[in-house]
Design an enzyme around this catalytic site. Structure first.
Site, mmCIF file in Angstrom:
data_model
loop_
_atom_site.group_PDB
_atom_site.id
_atom_site.type_symbol
_atom_site.label_atom_id
_atom_site.label_comp_id
_atom_site.label_asym_id
_atom_site.label_seq_id
_atom_site.Cartn_x
_atom_site.Cartn_y
_atom_site.Cartn_z
ATOM 1 N N GLY A 36 35.785 35.892 27.110
ATOM 2 C CA GLY A 36 36.316 35.351 25.866
ATOM 3 C C GLY A 36 36.298 36.337 24.719
ATOM 4 C CG HIS B 125 40.880 28.294 30.796
ATOM 5 N ND1 HIS B 125 40.518 27.632 31.943
ATOM 6 C CD2 HIS B 125 42.047 28.913 31.103
ATOM 7 C CE1 HIS B 125 41.421 27.829 32.889
ATOM 8 N NE2 HIS B 125 42.356 28.615 32.394
ATOM 9 C CD GLN C 5 41.076 30.368 39.097
ATOM 10 O OE1 GLN C 5 42.093 30.896 39.540
ATOM 11 N NE2 GLN C 5 41.039 29.101 38.717
ATOM 12 N N PRO D 84 39.858 36.458 36.101
ATOM 13 C CG PRO D 84 39.639 34.210 36.722
ATOM 14 C CD PRO D 84 38.853 35.391 36.208
ATOM 15 C CB THR D 85 44.773 37.165 33.993
ATOM 16 O OG1 THR D 85 44.773 38.455 34.644
ATOM 17 C CG2 THR D 85 43.685 37.136 32.931
ATOM 18 N N GLY E 39 39.338 39.519 30.152
ATOM 19 C CA GLY E 39 40.554 38.808 30.512
ATOM 20 C C GLY E 39 41.812 39.477 29.994
ATOM 21 N NE ARG E 40 44.770 35.874 25.434
ATOM 22 C CZ ARG E 40 43.982 34.802 25.314
ATOM 23 N NH1 ARG E 40 42.666 34.979 25.195
ATOM 24 N NH2 ARG E 40 44.485 33.588 25.326
ATOM 25 C CE LYS F 284 37.094 32.097 34.023
ATOM 26 N NZ LYS F 284 38.016 31.204 33.298
ATOM 27 C CB SER G 178 44.527 34.161 39.303
ATOM 28 O OG SER G 178 45.203 32.922 39.186
ATOM 29 C CE1 TYR H 217 50.974 30.971 31.137
ATOM 30 C CE2 TYR H 217 50.388 33.169 31.904
ATOM 31 C CZ TYR H 217 50.262 31.800 31.997
ATOM 32 O OH TYR H 217 49.428 31.253 32.936
ATOM 33 N NE ARG I 259 46.149 30.735 28.989
ATOM 34 C CZ ARG I 259 47.355 31.178 28.631
ATOM 35 N NH1 ARG I 259 47.470 31.996 27.593
ATOM 36 N NH2 ARG I 259 48.438 30.813 29.271
ATOM 37 C CB THR J 243 38.452 26.991 37.025
ATOM 38 O OG1 THR J 243 38.554 28.406 37.222
ATOM 39 C CG2 THR J 243 38.800 26.671 35.584
ATOM 40 C CE1 TYR K 136 42.023 25.971 36.898
ATOM 41 C CE2 TYR K 136 43.569 27.219 38.242
ATOM 42 C CZ TYR K 136 42.937 26.985 37.026
ATOM 43 O OH TYR K 136 43.238 27.775 35.945
#
Length: 356
Positions: free
Chosen positions: A282, A246, A130, A81-82, A304-305, A222, A110, A28, A249, A158, A132
């Site tokens: 990114g 994103h 973050q 945010p994750t 992020g990651r 974002k 997030s 994921y 993703r 976002t 939506y």
């Protein structure tokens, strides 16, 4: 600790996480949309940047202090945010927040976080929410109100998710095995079942103004890749434009953020009164990547990651990640002839294949 050693250590964090995490959780975190082309190209896009270092500069003192929405950070990078941070480590957002605070950075939380906003705020970290926009705008208000009360200092809206991009998966997905307590703990009961709770497919510039007026906080947009969209957001009152795809993703085959950043940065600088900032994420995984982002016009780079991989080892491993990035960035700036993040634009200007 040698910077080169830490560079190799940072590169190994993903494999360490692969071995430590349940396969569905790791997949994921790692996966992109579609064939994963955009996700897989991100890191190479930063590596493709070439610099023209300057010489005859006094680089004995390097000051990484960076102003972000009027607040000084100790470094020109922050945590993006994750979701599912508590699936990476039981402390989740708390470990991420403590490490960011210690580094003098900031953290974007997030809306799906598995830790209450009040607990995150209690760590002393500077943090943004973050969010939506749902189809029924009123459904967003309780979450936004909680974030403001808990000390969020900005809202990151976002924009690139009218629908969730399809992921090709070759095994059990994380959602079948997920403990519900690991996410969305800051939402009201029954929020997900409410009519019109789905992400809005009719976002407009008026949503930027609405969130700003509702919260009284600066709004960062974002998911912007096109310069014209960046200008429209600034003219609608956005305090900053965040160049993001994103993490690959959403729309597969979308342009890399390293490629999109220069044009967006130029557009933002010329929009409105020129005060809006530019951020990027990114595939940012090293001090050289951060300098590349600065040289292309970003005021701050977001990770992020990489912090997710480091989070597997808890706060201590996150501390080491921050220290390694800082050491790498200071060395890179010195070698480029820059003493501050702002000087990276001049001292490390990227060149085209045609030369200077």
């Amino acid at each position: 600790m040698e910077t080169g050693v830490d560079a190799r250590w940072l590169d190994g964090l993903e494999e360490t996480a692969r071995q430590a995490l349940p396969a569905p959780v790791f997949r994921y975190f790692q996966q992109g949309a579609g064939e994963g082309l955009t996700a897989s190209e991100a890191r190479e896009a930063w590596r493709s940047i070439r610099f023209v270092p300057r010489v005859l500069r006094d680089v004995r003192e390097v000051d990484l202090t960076t102003s972000v929405l009027g607040a000084d950070l100790a470094v020109p990078y922050a945590v993006a945010p994750t979701t599912l941070q508590r699936a990476a480590h039981p402390d989740g957002e708390l470990a991420m927040a403590r490490a960011a605070a210690e580094a003098g950075s900031l953290m974007v939380v997030s809306s799906n976080a598995g830790t209450p906003f009040d607990d995150i705020g209690a760590t002393g970290v500077r943090w943004w929410l973050q969010a939506y926009v749902p189809e029924d705008r009123a459904l967003a208000e309780p979450l936004l109100t909680r974030a403001v009360s808990a000390g969020a200092s900005a809202v990151v809206l976002t924009l690139d998710t009218p629908v969730v991009g399809t992921k090709y998966d070759d095994g059990p997905t994380v959602w079948y095995e997920l403990d519900p307590s690991l996410l969305r703990v800051n939402f009201s009961d029954g929020q997900d079942e409410a009519a019109a709770a789905a992400k809005a497919r009719n976002l407009g510039t008026d949503d930027i103004a609405h969130v700003r007026e509702l919260t009284g906080l600066p709004v960062v947009v974002k998911g912007v890749l096109h310069p014209d969209d960046a200008v429209a957001c600034v003219e609608a009152g956005a305090a900053a434009v965040w160049v993001s795809n994103h993490g690959g993703r959403q729309l597969d085959r979308a342009v890399s953020t390293a490629q999109a950043l220069p044009a967006v940065a130029r557009a933002v600088r010329s929009a409105g009164d020129g005060s809006a900032q530019v951020y990027v994420d990114g595939g940012v995984h090293s001090g050289l990547d951060i300098m590349g982002a600065l040289s292309l016009g970003a005021d701050c780079a977001f990770l992020g990651r990489l912090p997710l991989w480091a989070l597997v080892g808890g706060t201590e491993q996150l501390h080491r990640m921050h220290e390694a990035l800082t050491e790498q960035l200071v060395e890179a700036l010195r070698l480029a002839g820059a003493r501050t993040p702002a000087e990276a634009v001049d001292a490390a200007a990227p060149i085209s294949p045609k030369g200077l």
